[in-house]
Design a protein around this motif. Structure first.
Motif, short mmCIF file in Angstrom:
data_model
loop_
_atom_site.label_atom_id
_atom_site.label_comp_id
_atom_site.label_asym_id
_atom_site.label_seq_id
_atom_site.Cartn_x
_atom_site.Cartn_y
_atom_site.Cartn_z
N PHE A 93 16.88 -36.03 -11.71
CA PHE A 93 15.81 -35.38 -10.94
C PHE A 93 16.29 -34.04 -10.41
CE2 PHE A 93 13.50 -34.63 -6.96
CZ PHE A 93 12.24 -34.50 -7.50
N LYS A 94 17.55 -34.00 -9.95
CA LYS A 94 18.07 -32.75 -9.40
C LYS A 94 18.04 -31.64 -10.46
CE LYS A 94 22.14 -33.33 -7.65
NZ LYS A 94 23.38 -33.47 -6.90
N ILE A 95 18.56 -31.96 -11.65
CA ILE A 95 18.68 -30.89 -12.66
C ILE A 95 17.32 -30.49 -13.21
CG2 ILE A 95 19.10 -32.33 -14.71
CD1 ILE A 95 21.43 -30.21 -15.18
N THR A 96 16.40 -31.48 -13.40
CA THR A 96 15.08 -31.09 -13.91
C THR A 96 14.32 -30.28 -12.88
OG1 THR A 96 14.36 -33.28 -13.27
CG2 THR A 96 14.71 -32.91 -15.60
N SER A 97 14.42 -30.67 -11.59
CA SER A 97 13.65 -29.89 -10.60
C SER A 97 14.24 -28.51 -10.42
CB SER A 97 13.60 -30.64 -9.26
OG SER A 97 14.86 -31.11 -8.91
N VAL B 22 9.05 -21.88 -12.85
CA VAL B 22 7.73 -21.65 -12.28
C VAL B 22 7.77 -20.53 -11.25
CG1 VAL B 22 5.88 -22.70 -10.96
CG2 VAL B 22 7.00 -24.00 -12.73
N PHE B 23 8.76 -20.54 -10.36
CA PHE B 23 8.72 -19.60 -9.23
C PHE B 23 9.55 -18.34 -9.47
CE2 PHE B 23 7.81 -23.77 -7.42
CZ PHE B 23 6.56 -23.50 -6.88
N ARG B 24 10.53 -18.40 -10.35
CA ARG B 24 11.34 -17.21 -10.58
C ARG B 24 11.19 -16.66 -12.00
NH1 ARG B 24 17.12 -18.88 -8.81
NH2 ARG B 24 17.52 -16.67 -9.05
N GLY B 25 10.31 -17.28 -12.78
CA GLY B 25 10.02 -16.77 -14.12
C GLY B 25 11.21 -16.72 -15.05
N LYS B 26 12.21 -17.61 -14.83
CA LYS B 26 13.41 -17.55 -15.66
C LYS B 26 13.28 -18.47 -16.88
CE LYS B 26 17.54 -17.34 -13.75
NZ LYS B 26 18.63 -17.68 -12.81
N THR B 27 12.40 -18.09 -17.81
CA THR B 27 12.33 -18.87 -19.03
C THR B 27 13.35 -18.33 -20.02
OG1 THR B 27 10.67 -17.41 -19.94
CG2 THR B 27 9.88 -19.31 -18.75
N GLY B 28 13.62 -19.12 -21.05
CA GLY B 28 14.59 -18.68 -22.05
C GLY B 28 14.19 -17.36 -22.68
N GLY B 29 12.88 -17.22 -22.99
CA GLY B 29 12.41 -15.99 -23.62
C GLY B 29 12.58 -14.78 -22.71
N ASN B 30 12.32 -14.96 -21.42
CA ASN B 30 12.41 -13.82 -20.50
C ASN B 30 13.85 -13.39 -20.28
OD1 ASN B 30 9.70 -13.63 -20.19
ND2 ASN B 30 9.62 -14.90 -18.37
N THR B 31 14.77 -14.38 -20.21
CA THR B 31 16.14 -14.01 -19.89
C THR B 31 16.92 -13.57 -21.14
OG1 THR B 31 16.63 -16.35 -20.02
CG2 THR B 31 16.41 -15.42 -17.81
N LEU B 32 16.65 -14.18 -22.28
CA LEU B 32 17.47 -13.91 -23.46
C LEU B 32 16.95 -12.74 -24.28
CD1 LEU B 32 18.26 -17.52 -24.63
CD2 LEU B 32 19.73 -15.98 -23.36
N SER B 33 15.60 -12.63 -24.46
CA SER B 33 15.11 -11.57 -25.34
C SER B 33 14.02 -10.74 -24.69
CB SER B 33 14.60 -12.19 -26.64
OG SER B 33 13.64 -13.17 -26.35
N LYS B 34 13.84 -10.86 -23.38
CA LYS B 34 12.93 -9.99 -22.63
C LYS B 34 11.50 -10.04 -23.15
CE LYS B 34 16.51 -7.95 -20.46
NZ LYS B 34 17.20 -9.24 -20.21
N GLY B 35 11.05 -11.20 -23.56
CA GLY B 35 9.68 -11.32 -24.00
C GLY B 35 9.51 -12.40 -25.05
N TYR B 36 8.27 -12.55 -25.52
CA TYR B 36 7.98 -13.60 -26.48
C TYR B 36 7.54 -13.03 -27.82
CZ TYR B 36 8.92 -17.27 -23.25
OH TYR B 36 9.56 -18.13 -22.42
N ASP C 38 12.80 -24.70 -19.52
CA ASP C 38 12.86 -23.24 -19.49
C ASP C 38 11.94 -22.59 -20.52
OD1 ASP C 38 14.68 -23.65 -17.59
OD2 ASP C 38 16.42 -22.91 -18.69
N ARG C 39 10.78 -23.21 -20.76
CA ARG C 39 9.82 -22.60 -21.68
C ARG C 39 8.54 -22.30 -20.91
NH1 ARG C 39 7.86 -26.05 -24.95
NH2 ARG C 39 8.81 -27.95 -24.17
N GLN C 40 7.54 -21.74 -21.61
CA GLN C 40 6.29 -21.40 -20.95
C GLN C 40 5.18 -22.40 -21.20
OE1 GLN C 40 5.43 -17.38 -22.23
NE2 GLN C 40 5.92 -16.70 -20.17
N GLY C 41 5.23 -23.11 -22.31
CA GLY C 41 4.17 -24.04 -22.63
C GLY C 41 2.97 -23.32 -23.21
#
Lengths: 191, 382
Positions: free
Chosen positions: A23-27, A34-48, B53-56
């Motif tokens: 629970f700790k790691i998933t949350s 959700v709150f800091r927008g740190k998805t893989g796409g945003n951090t690794l390649s700056k977009g989708y 860490d994805r957008q869905g």
């Protein structure tokens, strides 16, 4: 190597610590996404993908295309080694035949009348590039091949050559031609 | 309006009650259950994406709504229209029936999975009253027995799918689901017996009314008047709820107990050979049974539609109060749906022997002991 399997303690066997850890790691990831927008796409390649294209690394095995030499001539000599080695049988070469068109560069015997690669069958293994004695076919950086019909995905010689670009490479036949010319000169040393 | 009232009062009481029942069935099925199934699939995809860490899903846009300045792109980003696209896709895809399947059973299995999941909702009181109508489709006196009876029918769909597919992975999935569902049904049934011992009734509406007065089963402090007895019985109820929760995961084939489906071992388990709408029926069945399991947990352990504040613990007298009760019930269900979804992306799958061990050698003895302890405590308290 021998992994030491310690007997689990009572608390560990209750499975609750694992649930808490999960629970700790998933949350943590949920919060960051959700709150800091740190998805893989945003951090690794700056977009989708469709908006932001991917940087293709050197040595990437994308679509195989035919290349021309520095004089703009077809390098392929229609030896059909790539057709033979191709595991999914994606390559189909039509040789010129006995009275076909001659090669458009000097000293090369022939070039294919038609050279087709079915990109739906191709598995991008790179065997064709590896087997080619002329360095005439290369796996290049194209990775997003789409078409509206199956026929569109069969690339012919003209299309492959226009997409492939130029690659000088070893210039085997050019050297051979120079050698042959030198043989005709007979540079005899005279005193 | 007057002529309608005259016409309405001229109808026989039987006709009136049948009309109301049909309205409730249609309302619950098409306004509540099917949209909830569709949007829990979206929630599953979104929550899983956020955890990984994805957008869905964030691409589907409707022609006119999508061009509203701020709202349109926001809804698109939230994936609100994704269920529509999914639905259209499942209907338009080729419905492929392999040549080697047993056709009649192959066609029957998805329906047999879906129907029990929807039938269970019939006895769930999803609100107190709205006008003069009790907000439950069928107020059965044996509500909980009906629920367990119908839920156990759900396994036949999966077993039939495994058998009818006539290939090895679905077959293994079917076998696993038989053993798993039967084992956990026992533990599940026994875990709720203490609840009925305390309340003394099997009718789900009465169970909620009792909890509204004497505190929720799993949270006894959520009551208008606190009683010492409910605090003494709290540990028993926690154990009951724990077993019920874990069994509900096993019954609905959700991770960490999704062995009938287990993608990494059995391709897709019992639904390997299914495509398009038949596969979608299995999928909807899974989510519908998650919703019914959430309903059962809310009704049995978390006070159903009641809330011990603002006088919401009494059956509603006004339309607004009735709607508030329905909203409370739905909110509680949604909480458990999120728990179901979150756990799937949190815990790895159990091994098959661990699953059987947990069911037969841990939960069933604990549930039996729990019945005994509850009886002893009740003997001294009452």
């Amino acid at each position: 190597m021998i992994v030491d399997r310690k007997p689990l303690s009572f608390w560990e066997r209750m499975y609750l610590p694992s649930i808490w850890g999960g629970f700790k790691i998933t949350s943590k990831h949920f919060y960051n996404t959700v709150f800091r927008g740190k998805t893989g796409g945003n951090t690794l390649s700056k977009g989708y993908y469709p908006e932001t294209k991917w940087d293709v690394a050197e040595g990437y095995r994308g679509a195989p295309y035919l290349v021309k030499d520095q004089d703009g001539a077809t390098k392929c000599v229609s030896c059909q080694l790539c057709e033979f080695v191709c595991p999914p049988k994606a390559i189909k070469i039509t040789p010129p035949g006995a009275d076909g068109q001659t090669a458009d560069r000097k000293n090369a015997e022939k070039m294919p009348r038609e050279f087709e690669i079915n990109m739906l069958r191709c598995i991008f293994c790179g065997f064709c590039q590896e087997v080619c004695p002329e360095e005439a076919i290369f796996l290049q950086k194209d990775y997003s091949l789409t078409g509206l019909a199956r026929g569109e995905m069969i690339f012919n010689k003209e299309k492959l050559l226009s997409l492939g670009g130029t690659s000088g490479g070893i210039q085997k036949w050019k050297h051979k031609l120079e050698e042959a010319k030198e043989q005709e000169v007979f540079p005899v040393e005279t005193k | 309006m007057d002529s309608f009232n005259q016409y309405w009062t001229s109808l026989s009481p039987l006709t009136q009650s049948v009309t109301f029942s049909v309205l409730k069935i249609l309302g619950v099925l098409f306004l509540a259950l099917l949209p909830m199934v569709a949007y829990s699939v979206l929630a599953e995809r979104k929550i899983s994406a956020f955890i990984q860490d994805r957008q869905g899903p964030n691409r589907v846009s409707l022609p006119l709504v999508g061009s509203i300045p701020i709202l349109g792109p926001l809804l698109t980003k939230l994936g609100i229209w994704q269920p529509l696209a999914d639905g259209v896709k499942s209907i338009l895809k080729e419905d492929f029936t392999p040549s080697y399947v047993r056709k009649a059973y192959f066609w029957l299995a998805p329906a047999i999975t879906l129907v029990p999941a929807f039938m269970t909702v019939g006895v769930i009181p999803f609100g107190s009253t709205l006008g003069s109508q009790k907000m439950v489709i069928a107020d059965l006196n044996v509500g909980i027995l009906y629920t367990f009876g119908i839920v156990s029918l759900g396994v036949y769909g999966i077993v039939l799918a495994g058998y009818a597919s006539n290939s090895k992975y679905p077959f293994l999935g079917g076998i696993r689901s038989t053993a798993q569902m039967i084992s956990y049904e026992l533990a599940m049934g026994m875990s709720v017996i203490p609840v009925f011992m305390i309340i003394g009734k099997l009718n789900l509406s009465d169970i909620i009314t009792h909890q509204a007065q004497h505190g929720w089963m799993a949270l006894p402090f959520m009551a208008t008047q606190q009683t010492f007895a409910s605090y003494l019985l709290w540990p028993c109820m926690i154990v009951s709820f724990g077993i019920f929760l874990v069994s509900a995961f096993a019954e609905t084939n959700r991770l960490p107990f999704d062995l009938p489906e287990s993608e990494t071992e059995l391709v897709a388990g019992y639904n390997t050979e299914y495509s398009s709408m038949k596969f979608a029926l299995f999928f909807m069945g899974e989510y519908a049974s998650m919703i019914t399991a959430s309903c059962m947990m809310v009704v049995l352990f978390f006070g159903g539609w009641s809330l011990p504040f603002f006088g919401l613990d009494q059956p509603a007298t006004s339309i607004v109060g009735g709607l508030a009760h329905i909203a409370i019930f739905v909110a509680k269900i949604l909480f458990f749906m999120v728990v179901f979804i979150w756990v799937r992306w949190m815990l790895p799958r159990f091994r098959y022997d661990q699953l059987m061990d947990l069911g037969w050698r841990r939960f069933i003895p604990v549930a039996l002991a729990n019945i005994l302890v509850t009886a002893v405590v009740m003997y001294f308290v009452r």
